[in-house]
Scaffold this motif. Structure first.
Motif, short mmCIF file in Angstrom:
data_model
loop_
_atom_site.label_atom_id
_atom_site.label_comp_id
_atom_site.label_asym_id
_atom_site.label_seq_id
_atom_site.Cartn_x
_atom_site.Cartn_y
_atom_site.Cartn_z
N THR A 1 0.85 -1.18 0.00
CA THR A 1 0.00 0.00 0.00
C THR A 1 0.89 1.24 0.00
O THR A 1 2.07 1.16 0.36
CB THR A 1 -0.93 0.01 1.23
OG1 THR A 1 -0.14 -0.12 2.41
CG2 THR A 1 -1.95 -1.12 1.17
N PRO A 2 0.35 2.39 -0.38
CA PRO A 2 1.19 3.58 -0.48
C PRO A 2 1.53 4.19 0.87
O PRO A 2 0.72 4.19 1.79
CB PRO A 2 0.34 4.54 -1.31
CG PRO A 2 -1.05 4.10 -1.11
CD PRO A 2 -1.01 2.63 -0.90
N LEU A 3 2.73 4.70 0.97
CA LEU A 3 3.19 5.45 2.12
C LEU A 3 3.05 6.93 1.75
O LEU A 3 3.72 7.41 0.84
CB LEU A 3 4.64 5.11 2.45
CG LEU A 3 5.27 5.81 3.64
CD1 LEU A 3 4.50 5.46 4.92
CD2 LEU A 3 6.72 5.41 3.76
N ARG A 4 2.12 7.59 2.41
CA ARG A 4 1.85 8.98 2.09
C ARG A 4 2.69 9.89 2.95
O ARG A 4 3.02 9.53 4.06
CB ARG A 4 0.36 9.26 2.35
CG ARG A 4 -0.52 8.51 1.39
CD ARG A 4 -1.95 8.77 1.64
NE ARG A 4 -2.30 10.13 1.25
CZ ARG A 4 -3.53 10.61 1.30
NH1 ARG A 4 -4.51 9.86 1.72
NH2 ARG A 4 -3.77 11.84 0.95
N PRO A 5 3.06 11.04 2.49
CA PRO A 5 2.66 11.74 1.27
C PRO A 5 3.59 11.51 0.08
O PRO A 5 3.40 12.10 -0.97
CB PRO A 5 2.72 13.21 1.70
CG PRO A 5 3.85 13.26 2.66
CD PRO A 5 3.79 11.93 3.40
N MET A 6 4.59 10.62 0.21
CA MET A 6 5.53 10.41 -0.89
C MET A 6 4.98 9.47 -1.96
O MET A 6 5.51 9.42 -3.05
CB MET A 6 6.86 9.84 -0.38
CG MET A 6 7.67 10.81 0.43
SD MET A 6 7.29 10.80 2.18
CE MET A 6 7.37 9.14 2.65
N TRP A 7 4.00 8.69 -1.64
CA TRP A 7 3.38 7.71 -2.54
C TRP A 7 4.40 6.70 -3.05
O TRP A 7 4.50 6.43 -4.24
CB TRP A 7 2.61 8.40 -3.66
CG TRP A 7 1.37 8.99 -3.13
CD1 TRP A 7 1.24 10.22 -2.54
CD2 TRP A 7 0.09 8.38 -3.02
NE1 TRP A 7 -0.04 10.41 -2.09
CE2 TRP A 7 -0.77 9.29 -2.38
CE3 TRP A 7 -0.42 7.14 -3.40
CZ2 TRP A 7 -2.09 9.01 -2.11
CZ3 TRP A 7 -1.75 6.88 -3.14
CH2 TRP A 7 -2.57 7.80 -2.51
N CYS A 8 5.16 6.13 -2.10
CA CYS A 8 6.01 4.99 -2.42
C CYS A 8 5.42 3.78 -1.69
O CYS A 8 4.65 3.92 -0.76
CB CYS A 8 7.46 5.24 -2.02
SG CYS A 8 7.71 5.59 -0.29
N CYS A 9 5.79 2.60 -2.15
CA CYS A 9 5.23 1.36 -1.61
C CYS A 9 5.82 1.08 -0.23
O CYS A 9 7.03 1.17 -0.03
CB CYS A 9 5.54 0.21 -2.56
SG CYS A 9 4.93 -1.38 -1.97
N ARG A 10 4.96 0.71 0.72
CA ARG A 10 5.41 0.37 2.08
C ARG A 10 6.30 -0.86 2.09
O ARG A 10 7.19 -0.99 2.92
CB ARG A 10 4.21 0.09 2.98
CG ARG A 10 3.41 1.26 3.34
CD ARG A 10 2.23 0.86 4.24
NE ARG A 10 1.35 1.98 4.41
CZ ARG A 10 1.57 2.95 5.29
NH1 ARG A 10 2.61 2.90 6.07
NH2 ARG A 10 0.72 3.96 5.38
N ALA A 11 6.04 -1.80 1.20
CA ALA A 11 6.76 -3.07 1.22
C ALA A 11 8.08 -3.03 0.47
O ALA A 11 9.07 -3.59 0.93
CB ALA A 11 5.86 -4.18 0.65
N CYS A 12 8.10 -2.37 -0.70
CA CYS A 12 9.32 -2.45 -1.53
C CYS A 12 9.96 -1.10 -1.81
O CYS A 12 11.05 -1.06 -2.38
CB CYS A 12 9.02 -3.17 -2.83
SG CYS A 12 7.83 -2.33 -3.90
N GLY A 13 9.32 0.00 -1.46
CA GLY A 13 9.90 1.32 -1.65
C GLY A 13 9.80 1.90 -3.05
O GLY A 13 10.25 3.01 -3.29
N GLN A 14 9.23 1.15 -3.99
CA GLN A 14 9.08 1.65 -5.35
C GLN A 14 7.93 2.65 -5.42
O GLN A 14 7.07 2.68 -4.55
CB GLN A 14 8.78 0.47 -6.29
CG GLN A 14 9.88 -0.55 -6.39
CD GLN A 14 11.14 0.05 -6.98
OE1 GLN A 14 11.10 0.74 -7.99
NE2 GLN A 14 12.26 -0.19 -6.32
N PRO A 15 7.90 3.49 -6.48
CA PRO A 15 6.75 4.38 -6.64
C PRO A 15 5.46 3.56 -6.69
O PRO A 15 5.40 2.54 -7.37
CB PRO A 15 7.00 5.08 -7.98
CG PRO A 15 8.49 4.99 -8.16
CD PRO A 15 8.89 3.68 -7.53
#
Length: 110
Positions: A29-43
């Motif tokens: 799921t997204p990590l806000r406010p950067m909108w990167c993935c919580r699991a893998c760090g990709q956009p």
């Protein structure tokens, strides 16, 4: 001439999908406010999130499109607040959040 401002639109859907699989794994799921993935760090949505979303919404393509459009709105709000002068273009956001989603019919030749 409009003499009053329109109200700010309400917030979009909560970014709580895709559901984690397996259930004990870190969700993509997204990590806000950067909108990167919580699991893998990709956009976000990362490749894994896209796959899981397509599976989760397999029988509800319209629901997936609506969900992705709502998250595009939320991401635009967050990303432009973080970097108002050099934020992603609307085209880039559309490609990232919506264009990969459910199949769309091509325009008829005209």
């Amino acid at each position: 001439m409009i003499r009053h401002q329109l109200p700010q639109p309400p917030y979009g859907p909560p970014p709580d999908r895709p559901r984690p699989h397996p259930s004990h794994a870190t969700p993509h799921t997204p990590l806000r406010p950067m909108w990167c993935c919580r699991a893998c760090g990709q956009p976000w949505p990362c490749a894994h999130a896209r796959l899981l979303l397509k599976i989760e919404y397999e029988d509800n393509a319209v629901g997936l499109s609506i969900y992705l459009c709502g998250l595009l709105y939320e991401a635009a709000r967050d990303l432009y607040r973080l970097n108002p002068d050099d934020g992603p273009s609307p085209r880039d956001l559309f490609t990232r959040f919506v264009a990969w989603g459910p199949y769309r019919r091509p325009h008829p030749p005209g």
